[in-house]
Design an enzyme around this catalytic site. Structure first.
Site, PDB file in Angstrom:
ATOM      1  N   GLU A  44       0.832  -1.206   0.000  1.00  0.00           N
ATOM      2  CA  GLU A  44       0.000   0.000   0.000  1.00  0.00           C
ATOM      3  C   GLU A  44       0.872   1.264   0.000  1.00  0.00           C
ATOM      4  O   GLU A  44       1.791   1.398   0.808  1.00  0.00           O
ATOM      5  CB  GLU A  44      -0.895  -0.011   1.237  1.00  0.00           C
ATOM      6  CG  GLU A  44      -1.812   1.187   1.371  1.00  0.00           C
ATOM      7  CD  GLU A  44      -2.659   1.153   2.632  1.00  0.00           C
ATOM      8  OE1 GLU A  44      -3.670   1.883   2.687  1.00  0.00           O
ATOM      9  OE2 GLU A  44      -2.326   0.396   3.574  1.00  0.00           O
ATOM     10  N   LYS A 114      -9.624   2.439  -2.197  1.00  0.00           N
ATOM     11  CA  LYS A 114      -9.830   1.961  -0.830  1.00  0.00           C
ATOM     12  C   LYS A 114     -11.075   2.586  -0.216  1.00  0.00           C
ATOM     13  O   LYS A 114     -11.224   3.808  -0.184  1.00  0.00           O
ATOM     14  CB  LYS A 114      -8.597   2.301   0.014  1.00  0.00           C
ATOM     15  CG  LYS A 114      -8.631   1.765   1.448  1.00  0.00           C
ATOM     16  CD  LYS A 114      -7.331   2.149   2.149  1.00  0.00           C
ATOM     17  CE  LYS A 114      -7.277   1.642   3.580  1.00  0.00           C
ATOM     18  NZ  LYS A 114      -6.022   2.061   4.249  1.00  0.00           N
ATOM     19  N   CYS A 149      -5.650  -3.039   3.081  1.00  0.00           N
ATOM     20  CA  CYS A 149      -5.302  -2.829   4.494  1.00  0.00           C
ATOM     21  C   CYS A 149      -6.511  -2.816   5.440  1.00  0.00           C
ATOM     22  O   CYS A 149      -7.079  -3.856   5.734  1.00  0.00           O
ATOM     23  CB  CYS A 149      -4.467  -1.554   4.621  1.00  0.00           C
ATOM     24  SG  CYS A 149      -3.483  -1.459   6.142  1.00  0.00           S
TER      25      CYS A 149
END
Length: 261
Positions: A44, A114, A149
């Site tokens: 990431e 995300k 994540c």
């Protein structure tokens, strides 16, 4: 299918160009060592470093910017799928935490922004805008869903991707070492409950006082960790055989037995 997770480090004092050159050196190694085409993954916001918040806007790029240019050239050279890891994407006045899945010809298969932005001791939620759409895409080896994540803490996203046909979850991350036990738990849980392979590429190194956990892994649909890294910068490589998905789903009927409440 063989996966190669480049568990790249982020250190204070490095430039984005430094990290891109180091990523290229690992891709060069994969080109020389892999005995067949692989799916490559990166972490990431590895170019800027997740905790390099002061540089987010300065180093933001378009979805066809320098990260895409570098990774699409490697996809063509390696003749493989590449998960670019994520980067700070600028579109108009907004910035996103965006990752791309590239085909062996370098074209974009899928793009994911995300959805769950992290605000605990982090400025990500302050600086970036969250995505609003899950994505699952076809590849030569199966249906692939992307996530990033903090998304791992939200099982609803993964069940949605399974309902869209996902067989593989690809997770790029910058997960801290202090919550390593949670990382290992969620990697296994998301794989088991959705009867999917989960392949995660986490960063490592220490940036702005925050140490990342590494421990990138390949988890099969039974929750068995087939490969796992440590906290060092390295390549984590292993196989994710689609037959394991078919065997698991055929003989253990959890997905067929699910009921909506």
């Amino acid at each position: 299918m063989k996966f190669a997770c480049i568990q790249l480090a982020a250190w204070d004092g490095e430039s984005k160009r430094d990290r891109m050159e180091r990523a290229s050196s690992y891709l060069e190694r994969i080109a020389g060592e892999a005995d067949r085409p692989v799916q490559v993954m990166l972490p990431e916001i590895w170019g800027t470093g997740f905790f390099g918040f002061d540089r987010y806007y300065e180093q933001a790029e378009t979805d066809r910017g320098e990260t895409y240019d570098l990774m699409s050239s490697w996809a063509r050279r390696l003749n493989c799928y590449v998960h670019t890891g994520s980067f700070v994407e600028r579109e108009g006045e907004s910035c996103y935490n965006t990752s791309l899945l590239l085909a062996p010809n370098g074209s974009v298969v899928g793009k994911y922004r995300k959805m769950h932005l992290f605000g605990y001791r982090s400025r990500e939620a302050e600086l970036l805008r969250g995505g609003n759409q899950a994505g699952v895409w076809d590849t030569e080896y199966g249906r692939v869903g992307l996530s990033t994540c903090y998304d791992l803490r939200f099982p609803e996203l993964y069940r949605l991707m399974v309902n869209l046909g996902a067989e593989y979850f690809l997770v790029n991350s910058a997960w801290p070492l202090g919550r390593l036990s949670h990382w290992r738990l969620f990697n296994q849980a998301r794989a088991v409950e959705d009867q999917c392979f989960l392949i995660s590429c986490n960063g490592t190194g220490t940036q702005n006082g925050s140490q990342l956990a590494g421990h990138s892994m390949i988890v099969d649909p039974w929750g068995e960790i087939l490969e796992e890294g440590d906290t060092e910068e390295r390549i984590v490589m292993g196989d994710a055989d689609p037959e394991r998905i078919r065997d698991n789903r055929e003989h253990f009927s959890a997905l067929r037995d699910k009921k909506l409440c």
